[in-house]
Each structure stands twice: as structure tokens, then as C-alpha cells.
Design a protein around this motif. Structure first.
Motif, short mmCIF file in Angstrom:
data_model
loop_
_atom_site.label_atom_id
_atom_site.label_comp_id
_atom_site.label_asym_id
_atom_site.label_seq_id
_atom_site.Cartn_x
_atom_site.Cartn_y
_atom_site.Cartn_z
N ALA A 99 0.83 -1.27 0.03
CA ALA A 99 -0.08 -0.12 -0.13
C ALA A 99 0.75 1.15 -0.08
CB ALA A 99 -0.93 -0.02 1.07
N SER A 100 2.31 1.22 -0.46
CA SER A 100 3.05 2.27 -0.32
C SER A 100 2.60 3.46 -1.23
CB SER A 100 4.56 1.96 -0.52
OG SER A 100 4.60 1.48 -1.83
N GLY A 101 1.99 3.01 -2.39
CA GLY A 101 1.64 4.16 -3.27
C GLY A 101 2.48 4.05 -4.65
N THR A 102 3.78 3.14 -4.57
CA THR A 102 4.39 2.86 -5.67
C THR A 102 4.33 1.65 -6.31
OG1 THR A 102 6.09 4.47 -4.80
CG2 THR A 102 6.78 2.82 -6.51
N ASP A 103 3.77 1.41 -7.60
CA ASP A 103 3.56 -0.04 -8.07
C ASP A 103 4.70 -0.88 -8.39
OD1 ASP A 103 0.88 0.69 -8.23
OD2 ASP A 103 0.90 1.62 -10.35
N ILE A 104 5.86 -0.25 -8.65
CA ILE A 104 6.92 -1.00 -9.12
C ILE A 104 8.06 -0.56 -8.16
CG2 ILE A 104 8.53 -1.95 -10.93
CD1 ILE A 104 6.49 -1.56 -12.82
N VAL A 105 8.82 -1.62 -7.26
CA VAL A 105 9.80 -1.34 -6.51
C VAL A 105 10.76 -2.47 -6.79
CG1 VAL A 105 10.46 -1.32 -4.27
CG2 VAL A 105 8.28 -0.36 -4.74
N ASN A 106 11.95 -2.02 -7.11
CA ASN A 106 13.12 -2.61 -7.27
C ASN A 106 14.03 -2.70 -6.29
OD1 ASN A 106 12.31 -3.20 -10.17
ND2 ASN A 106 12.96 -1.13 -10.34
N VAL A 107 14.50 -3.75 -5.69
CA VAL A 107 15.24 -3.94 -4.56
C VAL A 107 16.54 -4.78 -4.81
CG1 VAL A 107 15.34 -4.76 -1.93
CG2 VAL A 107 13.39 -3.64 -2.71
N ASN A 108 17.66 -3.86 -4.48
CA ASN A 108 18.94 -4.53 -4.51
C ASN A 108 19.69 -4.60 -3.21
OD1 ASN A 108 21.27 -5.62 -5.07
ND2 ASN A 108 21.92 -4.02 -6.53
N GLY A 109 19.86 -5.84 -2.74
CA GLY A 109 20.21 -6.09 -1.27
C GLY A 109 21.70 -5.59 -1.19
N GLY A 110 22.39 -5.82 -2.21
CA GLY A 110 24.03 -5.31 -2.14
C GLY A 110 24.58 -6.41 -1.37
#
Length: 181
Positions: A99-110
């Protein structure tokens, strides 16, 4: 346009507005209501962090440190295309609310041992998990370099469908109500 936020410590960092760089020190929370196609958040502290992506209300999204005082929160208008979070070095805990409002989130843990927790909503959710993404309708969290994945569906009668998992596997918590796995 791409807006890049780079945090370097408590109250310190930069905002790059498509090549126009703004550096800040000892700043209170950042609020950015500009429009952008993409937004990028980079943790350049070199330390393990808690990074939370959540709904800030008023049609805005917020990234904060979960109360650890490691960096200032950044509140912004959701990007038209995607938000990328680069956790970089350290053992990070990244939390993304659907429900953050952002449809596509890309996460790079590193580098380091990184945990990603994706949270559903209070409404009934249908969540699909693969070895590279967690999705709910048009909302998608793409992930890489994550060593521990957790999906918490939230309240409501939810359906969780696991199509594949990475070598880290996935922890599922359907929480309340009648849920299907």
C-alpha cells in the motif's frame, strides 16, 4: 526524469534531480513533490540499515530508517515508472508495503546478508511469489541479492501462490482471517 536520493549518514546526503545535484547536511526530513519517471534511493553509509517503504498519506510515499536515526526520511510523489532501492553494503532489513503508493519497487540488497519483507494490506490480497519478485495485482517488488525473503499478507482473506523461490527460500505469514496457500 530520474530523481536519485543518496544518504550518507544521519541528516546527510544528496538529491540528484536529473543531473542537478543538491547536497545536504544536518537536514530534517526530505519532502519532494516533483514529478519523476523513476526514483532511486541509495544507502551510501556503508553500514547495515533498516529501510522501510510505506504510504505517507496524501498520495505520497515515504522511505525511512524504521526509527534507527541512521538517515533522514524521504517523502515523495510516487514515480510514474519505478522506485529502485539500492541497500549497498551491510546486513540490511528492507520492508516494502504494497500500500506504499508505488506500483513497481526494485530492491537490490547489495553485499552482506539482507532481508526483504513484503507486507500485504488489510484487505483480501492475492500475492504471487517467484524467485525474483513478489506481486499483488499491478504492484510488483522485484528483488536481487536478498538472502532472506518474508511475505506477510496482512489481515483479510488472502491467497499466497508460490511459483518458485530463490536459494534463500521464502517465509510466509498469512496472519489473520481465512487464507489459502
Amino acid at each position: 526524469a530520474t530523481v536519485t536520493y543518496t544518504v550518507t549518514g544521519p541528516g546527510d546526503g544528496t538529491v540528484d534531480l536529473d543531473g542537478d545535484l543538491i547536497a545536504f547536511e544536518n537536514l530534517e526530513p526530505v519532502v519532494d513533490t516533483t514529478t519523476a519517471t523513476n526514483r532511486v534511493f541509495t544507502d551510501a553509509t556503508g553500514l547495515g540499515q533498516t529501510i522501510e517503504i510505506e504510504n505517507a498519506g496524501g498520495g505520497l510515499t515515504r522511505i525511512d530508517d524504521g526509527g534507527t536515526s541512521a538517515f533522514e526520511s524521504v517523502t515523495f510523489t510516487p514515480p510514474a515508472s519505478s522506485l529502485t532501492v539500492d541497500a549497498a553494503d551491510g546486513n540490511d532489513a528492507i520492508f516494502v508495503d504494497f500500500a506504499s503508493g508505488t506500483d513497481i519497487v526494485n530492491v537490490n540488497g547489495g553485499s552482506g546478508t539482507d532481508t526483504l519483507q513484503v507486507n500485504g494490506t488489510a484487505a483480501p490480497d492475492s500475492i504471487t511469489i517467484t524467485s525474483t519478485q513478489v506481486s499483488r495485482g499491478l504492484e510488483t517488488v522485484n528483488y536481487q541479492q536478498i538472502e532472506d525473503l518474508a511475505v506477510e499478507s496482512g489481515a483479510g482473506s488472502d491467497a499466497l501462490l508460490v511459483l518458485s523461490t530463490s536459494t534463500a527460500g521464502a517465509r510466509l505469514d498469512a496472519e489473520e482471517d481465512s487464507d489459502d496457500y
